[in-house]
Design a protein around this motif. Structure first.
Motif, PDB file in Angstrom:
ATOM      1  N   ASN A  67     -32.184 -61.844  57.100  1.00  0.00           N
ATOM      2  CA  ASN A  67     -31.008 -62.328  57.812  1.00  0.00           C
ATOM      3  C   ASN A  67     -29.782 -62.425  56.929  1.00  0.00           C
ATOM      4  O   ASN A  67     -28.664 -62.565  57.428  1.00  0.00           O
ATOM      5  N   SER A  68     -29.925 -62.299  55.599  1.00  0.00           N
ATOM      6  CA  SER A  68     -28.763 -62.419  54.715  1.00  0.00           C
ATOM      7  C   SER A  68     -28.749 -61.403  53.584  1.00  0.00           C
ATOM      8  O   SER A  68     -27.718 -61.272  52.920  1.00  0.00           O
ATOM      9  N   HIS A  69     -29.842 -60.685  53.329  1.00  0.00           N
ATOM     10  CA  HIS A  69     -29.912 -59.788  52.179  1.00  0.00           C
ATOM     11  C   HIS A  69     -30.616 -58.482  52.541  1.00  0.00           C
ATOM     12  O   HIS A  69     -31.272 -58.373  53.580  1.00  0.00           O
ATOM     13  N   VAL A  70     -30.457 -57.528  51.630  1.00  0.00           N
ATOM     14  CA  VAL A  70     -31.300 -56.337  51.577  1.00  0.00           C
ATOM     15  C   VAL A  70     -31.989 -56.381  50.216  1.00  0.00           C
ATOM     16  O   VAL A  70     -31.328 -56.267  49.173  1.00  0.00           O
ATOM     17  N   VAL A  71     -33.296 -56.571  50.215  1.00  0.00           N
ATOM     18  CA  VAL A  71     -34.065 -56.766  48.990  1.00  0.00           C
ATOM     19  C   VAL A  71     -34.864 -55.498  48.713  1.00  0.00           C
ATOM     20  O   VAL A  71     -35.461 -54.909  49.621  1.00  0.00           O
ATOM     21  N   ILE A  72     -34.876 -55.076  47.447  1.00  0.00           N
ATOM     22  CA  ILE A  72     -35.604 -53.876  47.029  1.00  0.00           C
ATOM     23  C   ILE A  72     -36.701 -54.294  46.073  1.00  0.00           C
ATOM     24  O   ILE A  72     -36.437 -54.912  45.033  1.00  0.00           O
ATOM     25  N   ASP A  84     -42.342 -56.286  41.608  1.00  0.00           N
ATOM     26  CA  ASP A  84     -41.264 -57.238  41.412  1.00  0.00           C
ATOM     27  C   ASP A  84     -40.013 -56.804  42.176  1.00  0.00           C
ATOM     28  O   ASP A  84     -39.861 -55.655  42.587  1.00  0.00           O
ATOM     29  N   VAL A  85     -39.113 -57.756  42.344  1.00  0.00           N
ATOM     30  CA  VAL A  85     -37.839 -57.485  42.994  1.00  0.00           C
ATOM     31  C   VAL A  85     -36.934 -56.749  42.008  1.00  0.00           C
ATOM     32  O   VAL A  85     -36.678 -57.222  40.909  1.00  0.00           O
ATOM     33  N   VAL A  86     -36.471 -55.573  42.419  1.00  0.00           N
ATOM     34  CA  VAL A  86     -35.595 -54.760  41.576  1.00  0.00           C
ATOM     35  C   VAL A  86     -34.140 -55.127  41.792  1.00  0.00           C
ATOM     36  O   VAL A  86     -33.355 -55.208  40.844  1.00  0.00           O
ATOM     37  N   ALA A  87     -33.755 -55.354  43.039  1.00  0.00           N
ATOM     38  CA  ALA A  87     -32.376 -55.696  43.357  1.00  0.00           C
ATOM     39  C   ALA A  87     -32.348 -56.434  44.680  1.00  0.00           C
ATOM     40  O   ALA A  87     -33.252 -56.289  45.511  1.00  0.00           O
ATOM     41  N   ALA A  88     -31.305 -57.243  44.853  1.00  0.00           N
ATOM     42  CA  ALA A  88     -31.068 -57.967  46.107  1.00  0.00           C
ATOM     43  C   ALA A  88     -29.569 -57.960  46.359  1.00  0.00           C
ATOM     44  O   ALA A  88     -28.800 -58.465  45.542  1.00  0.00           O
ATOM     45  N   PHE A  89     -29.169 -57.384  47.483  1.00  0.00           N
ATOM     46  CA  PHE A  89     -27.754 -57.252  47.822  1.00  0.00           C
ATOM     47  C   PHE A  89     -27.462 -58.061  49.075  1.00  0.00           C
ATOM     48  O   PHE A  89     -28.275 -58.078  50.015  1.00  0.00           O
ATOM     49  N   PRO A  90     -26.318 -58.738  49.110  1.00  0.00           N
ATOM     50  CA  PRO A  90     -25.913 -59.363  50.382  1.00  0.00           C
ATOM     51  C   PRO A  90     -25.733 -58.303  51.462  1.00  0.00           C
ATOM     52  O   PRO A  90     -25.371 -57.161  51.171  1.00  0.00           O
ATOM     53  N   ARG A  91     -25.991 -58.662  52.673  1.00  0.00           N
ATOM     54  CA  ARG A  91     -25.923 -57.677  53.757  1.00  0.00           C
ATOM     55  C   ARG A  91     -24.540 -57.065  53.892  1.00  0.00           C
ATOM     56  O   ARG A  91     -24.406 -55.891  54.211  1.00  0.00           O
TER      57      ARG A  91
END
Length: 260
Positions: A67-72, A84-91
């Protein structure tokens, strides 16, 4: 394959739930792989060692829309388990462009943190429905003109917590009904009621007739052959109340057929 996708998405959500901020909602999860086009990789795979190099240099990821991010997340090369989480960007700041939806292999270019150039990610058609959901976070102008149309609108960010969905009223504002029920049209009063016919009403100026008194009750004459008890003597004693067969309290009696 659908079962495998469901299992993979469940593993990704379980992994992200350990590090996600409070109130995060997971909407869609897409599997992607980096490197050149799979069609080109298949053609170059006929050359000795080239195909092996492409396979070893290829990276695998899971892109999750919340609902708030795009997580890779990274994905294991052999069993696709999330890492592991590589990147997290706000939508509203998802750095993606040159998105192309195709029949078999779709592609997009994402600017990964620490990389000087965008990374190409390829998405197989079995993840097309999830990619259509992910397209809600694509910024305007990021889709290739030759791309196939998506099943969901692009360029519209998901509402932040506390904001209504599109088409819903803001908090404190009255909602608009989606359909009208039975009754008079909106803004028009109901038609005036018509009085009952005059035949059913009392004459004007005359009250309704008052209640009539019944005549005093007269005793019925004795019937021929009837036994009338002598005056001044009570009726004979009543027989004690005996329950019906099958009622509680009467021993030796059985109930209706089928009841015991």
């Amino acid at each position: 394959m659908a079962f495998l996708r469901a299992k993979q998405k469940a593993q990704v959500i379980e992994k992200l739930s350990q590090v996600a901020p409070p109130g995060e909602t997971f909407i869609a999860c897409v599997h992607a792989e980096s490197g050149p086009s799979p069609w080109l990789a298949a053609a170059l795979g006929e050359i000795p060692l080239v195909g092996l190099i492409i396979v070893l240099t290829r990276r695998y990821y899971f892109l999750t829309l919340t609902n708030s991010h795009v997580v890779i997340n990274s994905a294991n090369r052999w069993n696709n388990r999330p890492g592991d989480v590589v990147a997290a960007f706000p939508r509203h700041a998802f750095p993606v462009n040159r998105v192309k939806r195709a029949s078999i292999w779709s592609s997009m270019y994402i600017q990964m943190p620490g990389n000087s150039s965008p990374t190409r990610l390829n998405i197989h058609r079995i993840w097309r429905a999830e990619m259509d959901q992910l397209s809600a976070a694509f910024p305007p102008g990021s889709i290739d003109p030759s791309s196939q149309p998506f099943d969901t609108p692009q360029g519209q960010g998901y509402p932040m917590p506390g904001q209504p969905m599109p088409g819903q009223p803001m908090p404190g504002q009255p909602g608009i009904p989606s359909q009208q029920g039975f009754g008079a049209p909106q803004g028009q009063p109901y038609p005036p009621q018509q009085p009952y016919p005059a035949a059913h009403a009392a004459p004007q100026g005359q009250p309704y007739p008052g209640p009539q008194a019944y005549p005093p009750a007269q005793p019925y004459p004795p019937q021929p052959g009837a036994q009338v008890p002598p005056q001044g003597q009570p009726y004979p004693p009543q027989v004690p109340n005996v329950p019906y067969p099958g009622q509680p309290g009467q021993p030796g009696q059985q109930g209706y057929p089928g009841q015991r």
